[in-house]
Design an enzyme around this catalytic site. Structure first.
Site, PDB file in Angstrom:
ATOM      1  N   ALA A 160       0.823  -1.221   0.000  1.00 13.53           N
ATOM      2  CA  ALA A 160       0.000   0.000   0.000  1.00 13.53           C
ATOM      3  C   ALA A 160       0.854   1.267   0.000  1.00 13.53           C
ATOM      4  CB  ALA A 160      -0.936  -0.009   1.200  1.00 13.53           C
ATOM      5  N   PHE A 189      -5.733   4.857  -2.094  1.00 13.12           N
ATOM      6  CA  PHE A 189      -6.227   5.926  -1.215  1.00 13.12           C
ATOM      7  C   PHE A 189      -5.554   7.236  -1.668  1.00 13.12           C
ATOM      8  CE2 PHE A 189      -6.081   8.358   2.782  1.00 13.12           C
ATOM      9  CZ  PHE A 189      -7.398   8.229   3.217  1.00 13.12           C
ATOM     10  N   SER A 191      -3.934   9.740  -0.607  1.00 16.21           N
ATOM     11  CA  SER A 191      -2.602  10.180  -0.174  1.00 16.21           C
ATOM     12  C   SER A 191      -1.490   9.185  -0.496  1.00 16.21           C
ATOM     13  CB  SER A 191      -2.609  10.449   1.329  1.00 16.21           C
ATOM     14  OG  SER A 191      -2.855   9.240   2.017  1.00 16.21           O
ATOM     15  N   LYS A 192      -1.838   7.999  -1.023  1.00 16.35           N
ATOM     16  CA  LYS A 192      -0.790   7.023  -1.343  1.00 16.35           C
ATOM     17  C   LYS A 192       0.003   7.499  -2.562  1.00 16.35           C
ATOM     18  CE  LYS A 192      -2.157   4.583   2.019  1.00 16.35           C
ATOM     19  NZ  LYS A 192      -2.595   3.314   2.556  1.00 16.35           N
ATOM     20  N   ASN A 193       1.112   6.838  -2.847  1.00 14.75           N
ATOM     21  CA  ASN A 193       1.992   7.328  -3.930  1.00 14.75           C
ATOM     22  C   ASN A 193       1.281   7.339  -5.282  1.00 14.75           C
ATOM     23  OD1 ASN A 193       3.710   6.946  -1.701  1.00 14.75           O
ATOM     24  ND2 ASN A 193       5.483   6.778  -3.052  1.00 14.75           N
TER      25      ASN A 193
END
Ligand SMILES: *Cc1c(COP(=O)(O)O)cnc(C)c1O
Length: 376
Positions: A160, A189, A191-193
């Site tokens: 993740a 999500f 804010s993930k990379n």
């Protein structure tokens, strides 16, 4: 100076607005909200990017982990080893499936699951290991795969936080993390990379049979329409999220490079400081994509530093403040405090600074100056 944020999705969006808006508009114009061409396009592009045979999109990263474990046929009572120092989703799905979570300590230097910890935790009931590539840094997949092979265990990578990171095996072969174990799970999500504008996730595998099983599980256990062969779930990536991801995937390497660049600048400013241990940066291998930039603060008051930064308008966070073995939901008499010295120490020492793709030099300098000022 632009306002500092932990993650600046607004500035990022402004630069890609045209592509994202067009891509979303196409979904609206074609009314293909579920399982539409955008989802298939994304699946194919991600398979190519990762160099993996199968990507199965799903609703979020937590589902991805759960479905990966269901696909492997893990049964109640099977023991699954994972790290004590991670986001709770990893252990949550193990518990939900009535598998037995076995938390082990992490390594002080890379903050990933301890190899010795794994070895000591293996019993005759152990069925799987779930390494988490924490904060964007690849876990030592050579060693983890060796242990798994020796004990006939599955490896489920919780990817993740590290999409796009490479792990270079001892034979020199470079592979994307998440594609090395038997199955990998990731989250989109925001804010993930690689983030969408809502929830999203995916499962990766090179195993054809497992991919087939998983494709049914995500769709109510159906392999033939209205024939339900196994108990499945409803877990879909919707077309609007896929449209966003199609616009962002081509930029992922650039985004990860921007994070690495910010990390390098942070670390340069903190070099040699007696109270700050900055994350190790390896210039040659791309094994860390800095989902978070996390410092350890030693022989100083970490919480006071946090207050100092917040008072200057610098957001910061503690990932994670409480070890999983101490969380009410996961306490177990099998755990002894002395088995988790590193996690117990890290929760006292860590602090994560703003990390995203839009940090500029002025912001980085203000942040590093403010951190250093606290100690002076
Ligand atoms: C974000 C995250 C998840 C869960 O992903 P969601 O899409 O929020 O369900 C799982 N594991 C780790 C390590 C994460 O950081």
């Amino acid at each position: 100076m632009r306002k500092l944020q932990m993650v600046d999705l607004k500035s990022q969006y402004e630069k890609i607005k045209q592509t994202v808006d067009t891509s979303i508009q196409e979904v609206l114009d074609t009314n293909t909200y579920i399982n539409g061409p955008k989802v298939h396009e994304f699946q194919k592009s991600l398979e190519d990017y990762l160099g993996v045979k199968h990507v199965i999109p799903c609703a979020n990263g937590t589902d991805a982990l759960q479905i990966a474990m269901m696909g492997l046929g893990l049964q109640p009572g099977d023991e699954v080893i994972t790290a004590d120092f991670t986001f709770a989703a990893t252990v949550e799905v193990i518990a939900l499936l009535q598998l037995t979570p076995v938390l082990v300590d992490v390594d002080m230097v890379n903050m990933n699951i301890s190899l010795d910890g794994i070895r000591k935790a293996i019993t005759s009931k152990t069925k799987a290991i779930v390494p988490v590539h924490l904060f964007g840094r690849a876990a030592n997949m050579d060693a983890i795969m060796d242990i798994a092979k020796e004990h006939n265990l599955y490896v489920i990578e919780d990817n993740a936080q590290a999409i796009g990171a490479n792990f270079t095996s001892r034979d020199g072969v470079k592979r994307k993390v998440g594609t090395i174990g038997h199955v990998g799970a990731t989250s989109f999500f925001p804010s993930k990379n690689l983030g969408c504008y809502g929830d999203g996730g995916a499962i990766f595998t090179n195993d054809d049979a497992l991919a087939h099983t998983i494709r049914g599980i995500v769709n109510h256990g159906m392999y033939v329409r209205y024939h339900h062969d196994v108990v499945g779930v409803n877990s879909r990536l919707d077309s609007i999220q896929a449209a966003v991801l199609n616009a962002k995937l081509p930029l992922l390497d650039e985004y990860n490079a921007a994070r690495q660049d910010a990390a390098r600048k942070y670390s340069k400013a903190f070099e040699g400081h007696k109270n700050i241990i900055a994350p190790m940066i390896c210039d040659s291998c791309d094994c860390h994509v800095f989902h978070q930039y996390t410092l350890r603060i030693i022989d100083a008051d970490r919480n006071a530093l946090m207050d100092h930064l917040v008072s200057k308008g610098i957001p910061c966070a503690i990932y994670y403040p409480i070890p999983l073995h101490s969380q009410k939901a996961y306490v177990d008499t099998r755990y002894k405090e002395e088995d988790f010295p590193v996690t117990n120490q890290l929760v006292q020492e860590v602090i994560s600074l703003p990390m995203h793709t839009e940090l500029d030099d002025e912001q980085i300098k203000f942040i590093t100056d403010s951190v250093l000022e606290f100690f002076s």
